[in-house]
Design a protein around this motif. Structure first.
Motif, PDB file in Angstrom:
ATOM      1  N   TYR A   1      17.330 -39.230   1.342  1.00  0.00           N
ATOM      2  CA  TYR A   1      17.048 -39.577  -0.049  1.00  0.00           C
ATOM      3  C   TYR A   1      18.122 -40.528  -0.543  1.00  0.00           C
ATOM      4  O   TYR A   1      19.296 -40.361  -0.202  1.00  0.00           O
TER       5      TYR A   1
ATOM      6  N   SER B   1      18.906 -40.622  -3.666  1.00  0.00           N
ATOM      7  CA  SER B   1      19.637 -39.695  -4.516  1.00  0.00           C
ATOM      8  C   SER B   1      18.992 -38.324  -4.301  1.00  0.00           C
ATOM      9  O   SER B   1      17.884 -38.082  -4.744  1.00  0.00           O
TER      10      SER B   1
ATOM     11  N   PRO C   1      17.929 -34.731  -4.663  1.00  0.00           N
ATOM     12  CA  PRO C   1      17.921 -33.754  -5.763  1.00  0.00           C
ATOM     13  C   PRO C   1      18.410 -32.373  -5.350  1.00  0.00           C
ATOM     14  O   PRO C   1      18.737 -31.557  -6.201  1.00  0.00           O
ATOM     15  N   ARG C   2      18.447 -32.104  -4.054  1.00  0.00           N
ATOM     16  CA  ARG C   2      18.791 -30.747  -3.610  1.00  0.00           C
ATOM     17  C   ARG C   2      20.289 -30.529  -3.553  1.00  0.00           C
ATOM     18  O   ARG C   2      20.755 -29.408  -3.400  1.00  0.00           O
TER      19      ARG C   2
ATOM     20  N   THR D   1      22.565 -28.076  -6.074  1.00  0.00           N
ATOM     21  CA  THR D   1      22.334 -26.644  -5.861  1.00  0.00           C
ATOM     22  C   THR D   1      22.906 -26.199  -4.523  1.00  0.00           C
ATOM     23  O   THR D   1      23.586 -25.177  -4.417  1.00  0.00           O
TER      24      THR D   1
ATOM     25  N   VAL E   1      11.814 -42.946  -2.984  1.00  0.00           N
ATOM     26  CA  VAL E   1      13.067 -42.192  -3.113  1.00  0.00           C
ATOM     27  C   VAL E   1      13.836 -42.056  -1.806  1.00  0.00           C
ATOM     28  O   VAL E   1      14.950 -41.544  -1.797  1.00  0.00           O
TER      29      VAL E   1
ATOM     30  N   GLN F   1       9.911 -17.219  -6.019  1.00  0.00           N
ATOM     31  CA  GLN F   1       9.726 -18.181  -4.924  1.00  0.00           C
ATOM     32  C   GLN F   1       8.514 -17.843  -4.065  1.00  0.00           C
ATOM     33  O   GLN F   1       8.219 -18.521  -3.098  1.00  0.00           O
TER      34      GLN F   1
END
Lengths: 288, 981
Positions: free
Chosen positions: B12, B14, B16-17, B20, B67, B655
């Motif tokens: 990616y 950037s 996103p994971r 976290t 992305v 989840q």
């Protein structure tokens, strides 16, 4: 805790269940390779007044079924190819590499396309949405949720623009259930989406104020709280949440509480839910 | 072997994971400054090479250019970083992402990969941070499991400009694919060794792994073959070992026990209870198919049946929590697809018993600190993820489940996985719960291919030392392959009447599924060389007993074979004819023209020698706590709410997709305050007012004190969970899962017998039949501590009772959350003495001795009246009192409703004992002021009014104020322990 907004209390959306008859136009609901919400999507459409056929993509590829016989194409929710190589990507490749011409022809007609959850991811990977021109390039992405795991919970959605899909809807209240729903695009693209009124629904709080990117109201980190967008011509809708999973009053997360409130106010229980209106809008579009 | 190897690395722009993930890694104590992730596809071919231009097009298919970006045969550069760690799979481990990439390339280029060509996926971690070598090693261990993963680590310098190495984990076998003759004319000592360690492999000179056949069984087998005048083949011995295994024949439950159970516990306690209840119920019997099929089935309405089955997958989950739990859940899904002529899986359930995730026990399977066990936290996170991926990818909602912690699960976790199915009673003029393979039917294997997966279960065979040998001990499921055949079987082929019978391939693989179906027609003839393999070089016995996942076996009549094969091909599901069903009375297996097995079915299924088990009673004598009741219970309540068996495990529920299929009515989390409920309710037939309620209960902390009352408590709580949401007692059925330990010890067998007696008494008194069950008898860890001292840790004897009930009208269902200010609060049912094994006593550090009893006949009356009150819509909320007792139940109802309460206790009680007593048979109920009189009339003396809903505090008064806590504060305590998960 946020108080419930008044109009939600009085909501009495009733199930159609085909009572007012079915329209002639039919929907094709795509299936195969791990798509899994085809049945409830068919039930939701039928309740709103539209019949559908669930068609395996391989039967379209083999020419056993024809897309041209339908007016609505639905890519329902699911986990096609187990989200391998990116959610919706492998199924989008299967479409593009095998039935692309049929699909382009379908897009030329006065037809609608709906993608829910995995279906939205497929549409985005195909470039059928936002589709600023007919080159169908990928302009947006649904990235992994910021929390890094699948998130299943009810969210409140607010219509962001008047579109054929959002007509008459003051809010939706339905589940999200995805690992990759984090709407992402460039700032230029976001501006284009806003200027062309293509944002259909945004995540909001119970009191209808914007989620402002805050978890869990915005469950995945989507830019500008975007939950759903349309194509430039408005005929394609992609949305991450699942209205088809909460078509009845008793499907709603908070129904037991709302039942007590309605009962004590001497009001009858609604059989349907607000989420029905999205599917009614499809039926209305063809009916007009 | 592949000669052309290319690497595509994807990242990616950037990611996103990262925030976290980095936060999580830091919370585990690793000083990582930055983390980057790269997905790697290694494409290995020999028949063609791809140009850079073609590879660019392939890469474009594998990424999202909005992305992500990629490199081809050029290392990704993240500057600065300190270490690059690549984690991929070992040979033979299912690589779903690699498989999807391969299919995508084939579909895009319209080509086929040949034998020995593949795409392998792996993941590259770039980290920077001040990790010393020991810390780095620990970090690497946290990313990979040595049983399934290969790991390659490079420093910044080593990575340089060349990046990571090309690794292609192909399986390479050099075995002779023939059957061997096994000589049984051995001394008893050698025979026993054969049973324990397995057949000697003539090529390697090593034992193949345990057959788990005892001396008596081996004598019987020897006699059988002597009478036939020949020696057995290895295929025959391995096949008998599978069919006669504890897992398949449940010898401990089937054998005579002491003088009073000559028919065995299963027939005497479980089956007899169901038979008696069915007889007493007569035409109101809800059972349709019990104990005879892959799942049990009860009536849903006049047109539909629902099935239920709960399995365990304990040993595989100890070794590879993710893979073990994943194959557990998709495996029990197949018990649904394989019920009758096929039921549609519509609800998954789960349950996990693990060690305390805040501990890191230093225990090893081997001497000298070899082969450490995984920490409870890794096990927990792995099994949570495994069941999630299984259900989520298969489109089956997973609303119902629980998680229980006890230090004695640290060596061996228990992983329960269950599935409810739905099917029409009839289709195409056939009763769908009945099936029968006919002589002449083709044996068709459907689904995945066969590899060496799961052969001899979780044993570490000597082959594991060879780097090119496939992983056999553990396996990763492939839910999409299963989803494809599940859809085509249950949604198409079944209703086209294309087959006569179906069963799943689970334990024992083809050897068990084909031989089991062969009973229906009395014979089979299998051609093992027809079975499609994952890689060449497997021996016949391996093909026959392999437990490779995602397979069903069908009996297909000649006239519908072409239609079935065509349908399967169109759905991209591999289906292969591997033999014929016959009526010869024999199970015959052939491979390349040689008969490698020929045994009478009677001997195969019923030839095993009978046993007589003896038990020894044990009388528990544990210390009783000697603390006085505190003046105020605020702190105590907050600590109790934070106990791991009481607090919120919402991270699991959210989840797991629990809304797919559109039937969500009462979910895992309820109320504005989001509290975990004890029962869930799901619509499984669109348009019907009815729903399927599910609950489960376990009380392992009672079992060493009183296994009989432990069983009663489990049955009662599982039933009570459903009563609380409005399901009538006569619409409820039960399932039993015994997970015992050391079941060769007479005292453990005595506990087993007492629990089984409890099952009989509980089920018959309530009138709730058992419809399915399973047992797993040796849940013991045997290994070593860090100083090489032998350690044995046995799980507490654990009985899971699962309940399934049909709700007549889901609009009348009741959730657990307090609804409105001013509502009245009741406790329904009466307390009995004893807090032995309660969460409170465990909190005090001594578990006591007296487990509370239950007057079932009185409870039954109360439950029937509760149903009446709910059906008359007099109840605003109801919640069963369970782990943690009355005060915990009150607090949960209050938190869920985000409403305070004020209650007064009766006089003459010891407040802490009263408030934390778990005595069964009780509910917390809230009722509107308007319905108060009607409710009290209906419940009579069994409803004790003790307060009102209101305000923002929970207040408990008994002469003095015992508790006065804001709801917010209780909620925070309830949700704190797993907040970071």
């Amino acid at each position: 805790m946020n108080p419930r907004i008044p109009e939600r209390m009085g909501d009495t959306g009733t199930g159609n269940d085909g009572a007012t008859g079915l329209i002639r136009e039919k929907a094709l609901i795509m299936s195969g390779y791990g798509i899994n919400s085809e049945m409830e999507t068919g039930v939701a459409l039928l309740r709103a007044g539209m019949e559908s056929d669930i068609v395996h993509i391989n039967d379209l590829i083999a020419g056993k079924q024809q897309l041209s016989e339908y007016r609505l194409l639905v890519f329902p929710g699911g986990f096609s190819y187990g989200d391998d190589t990116g959610a919706g990507n492998a199924f989008a490749n299967r479409v593009r590499n095998n039935i692309w011409d049929d699909l382009l022809e379908f897009m030329e007609g006065d037809n609608l396309v709906l993608g829910i959850c995995n279906g939205f991811q497929i549409l985005a990977n195909l470039g059928l949405i936002p589709a600023f021109d007919k080159t169908y390039t990928r302009d947006i992405a649904l990235m992994p949720n910021t929390k890094g795991v699948l998130e299943c919970r009810f969210v409140t959605l607010k219509p962001a623009n008047e579109t054929l899909w959002t007509k008459g809807i003051s809010y939706l209240y339905c589940p999200v259930s995805h690992g990759e729903g984090n709407f992402s695009c460039s700032e230029t693209m976001l501006r284009h989406l806003e200027e062309n009124h293509m944002i259909a629904f945004t995540y909001c709080r119970d009191d209808m104020s914007p989620a402002g990117g805050e978890y869990p109201h915005n469950p995945n980190g989507s830019v500008a709280d975007i939950a759903a967008i349309t194509s430039l011509d408005g005929k394609v809708l992609g949305m991450m949440p699942h209205p088809e999973r909460a078509m009845e009053f008793v499907n709603l997360y908070d129904w037991p509480k709302r039942k007590e409130e309605l009962k004590r106010a001497g009001k009858p229980l609604p059989s349907g839910s607000v989420n029905m209106q999205l599917f009614r809008n499809i039926v209305r579009y063809f009916g007009e | 072997m592949a000669s052309c190897i290319h690497r595509i690395e994807v990242r990616y722009r950037s990611d996103p994971r990262l925030s976290t993930r980095t936060g999580r890694i830091r919370s585990l104590g690793f000083p990582v400054q930055a983390l980057h992730l790269v997905d790697v596809y290694t494409i290995a071919t020999h028949s063609r090479d791809f140009s850079h231009e073609v590879l660019s097009k392939i890469a474009a298919q594998l990424i999202n250019p909005v992305v992500q970006e990629y490199t081809i045969d050029r290392p990704t550069d993240f500057t600065p970083f300190d270490t690059a760690i690549e984690v991929g799979f070992l040979p033979g481990v299912t690589d779903n992402t690699g498989m999807t990439a391969k299919q995508t390339i084939e579909d895009y280029l319209k080509i086929r990969f040949l034998e020995g060509e593949a795409v392998f996926s792996s993941r590259l971690f770039f980290i920077s941070g001040d990790l010393d070598p020991g810390m780095l090693e620990k970090f690497v261990q946290s990313l990979a499991n040595p049983l399934i993963h290969r790991v390659h680590v490079k420093s910044r310098q080593e990575y340089g400009k060349s990046g990571m190495d090309h690794v292609t984990p192909f399986v390479s076998l050099h075995e002779l694919p023939t059957a061997e003759i096994v000589n049984l004319d051995l001394t008893d000592a050698d025979l026993a060794r054969l049973g324990k360690e397995g057949i000697m492999d003539p090529v390697s000179g090593l034992r193949r792994g345990p057959l788990a056949l005892d001396l008596a069984q081996l004598h019987t087998i020897r006699e059988y073959f002597r009478s036939k005048g020949r020696s057995p083949t290895d295929v025959e011995i391995e096949s008998l070992a599978q069919t006669w295994s504890e897992h398949c024949k449940h010898t401990i439950f089937a054998s005579a026990m002491d003088h009073d159970v000559p028919e065995g516990l299963y027939k005497t306690c479980i089956k007899a209870a169901t038979n008696r209840i069915r007889e007493e119920r007569g035409e109101h019997d809800i059972c349709v198919s019990v104990f005879s099929d892959n799942s049990g089935a009860i009536a849903f309405d006049e047109r539909h049946l629902v099935t239920h089955k709960v399995e365990t997958h304990n040993s595989p989950s100890a070794l590879d929590p993710f893979g073990g739990a994943l194959t557990g859940i998709v495996g029990v899904n197949r018990d649904t697809i394989g019920f009758g002529l096929g039921a549609k899986p519509c609800i998954n359930v789960y349950g996990y018993c693990v060690g305390d995730p805040d501990t890191e026990p230093l225990l090893f399977r081997g001497k000298n600190r070899q082969n450490p066990i995984l920490s409870p936290r890794r096990i927990l996170e792995g099994v949570v993820q495994g069941v999630g991926v299984g259900g989520n990818c298969s489109g089956i909602p997973t609303p119902q489940g629980w998680c229980y912690f006890h230090e004695r699960y640290m060596g061996k976790p228990l992983v329960f996985a269950g599935t409810v199915g739905v099917l029409p009673r009839t289709s195409g003029g056939r009763m769908l719960h009945e099936k029968r393979a006919l002589p002449g039917d083709h044996i068709v294997m459907v689904g995945g291919r066969v590899g060496k997966d799961g052969i001899h279960g979780a044993t570490f065979s000597s082959e594991a030392l060879d780097p090119a040998s496939p992983v056999t001990a553990v396996q990763i499921g492939d839910p999409i392959t299963q989803k494809k055949f599940s859809d085509v079987i249950v949604k198409e082929a079944r209703d086209l009447c294309l087959y006569h019978s179906i069963t799943d391939n689970g334990a024992g693989g083809l050897s068990c599924s084909v031989a089991e179906m062969a009973k229906e027609c009395n014979g089979c003839h299998v051609f093992l060389d027809k079975v499609p393999l994952k890689y060449p070089g497997m021996a016949p016995w391996e093909i026959w007993i392999s437990e490779s996942q995602e397979r069903m076996t069908l009996a297909v009549p000649e006239e519908s074979l072409d239609a079935l094969m065509d349908l399967m091909q169109r759905r991209d599901v591999e289906a292969t004819v591997i033999g014929r069903f016959t009526d010869t009375g024999r199970c015959v297996v052939e491979c390349h023209g040689h008969i490698v097995m020929d045994i009478e079915l009677d001997f195969l299924h019923d030839g095993l020698p009978k046993k007589h088990l003896v038990t020894t009673p044990i009388i528990p004598n544990f210390p009783e706590p000697d603390t006085a009741c505190p003046e105020r219970l605020n702190d105590l309540l907050l600590s109790m709410l934070g106990r791991k068996n009481i607090c919120s495990k919402e991270f699991i529920a959210t989840q797991y997709d629990h809304t797919v299929q559109g039937g969500h009515v009462l979910g895992p989390i309820q109320g504005i305050g989001r509290v975990q409920a004890s029962a869930t309710l799901t619509k499984v037939v669109p348009g019907s007012a009815k729903g399927v309620g599910l609950s489960q209960a376990i009380f392992p902390s009672y079992s060493e004190l009183d296994p009989y009352r432990m069983a009663i408590a489990g049955i009662d709580a599982a039933i009570r969970g459903l009563i609380a949401i409005g399901i009538p007692l006569d619409a409820i059925a039960l399932l039993d899962n015994f997970c015992w330990c050391s079941s060769d010890e007479p005292s453990r067998l005595w506990q087993l017998k007492r629990a089984a007696f409890g099952c009989y008494d509980g089920a018959t008194a309530f009138g709730t039949p058992f419809i399915s069950g399973k047992d797993s008898m040796f849940n013991d860890f045997s290994g070593f501590d860090e100083n090489n001292n032998p350690v044995k840790i046995s799980v507490p004897p654990t009985l899971l009772i699962s309940s399934i009930g049909i709700h007549p009208d889901v609009e009348k269902a009741v959730s657990m959350d307090a609804k409105m200010e001013g509502d009245h609060v009741y406790v329904v049912g009466r307390a009995t003495p004893g807090l032995g094994g309660s969460e409170y006593f465990m909190h005090l550090g001594s578990i006591g001795n007296t487990v509370p009893a239950l007057d079932i006949h009185h409870a039954k009356e109360i439950y029937q009246r509760m149903t009446g009150a709910i059906m008359n819509e007099l109840v605003a909320s109801a919640f069963p009192v369970a782990h943690g007792g009355l005060l915990i139940a009150l607090a949960k109802v209050s938190i869920a409703g985000n409403l305070g309460m004020e209650v007064s206790l009766p006089e003459g009680i010891r407040p802490d004992y009263y408030l934390f007593s778990e005595s069964p048979g009780r509910f917390i109920v809230t009722v509107s002021h308007e319905n108060r009189d009607a409710f009290e009339r209906m419940l009579g003396k069994d409803a004790h009014h003790f307060g009102r809903v209101g305000g923002s505090m929970l207040k408990v008064i008994a002469g003095r104020t015992l508790v006065d806590l804001p709801v917010d504060q209780m909620e925070a305590a309830y949700k704190a322990p797993f907040r970071r998960y």
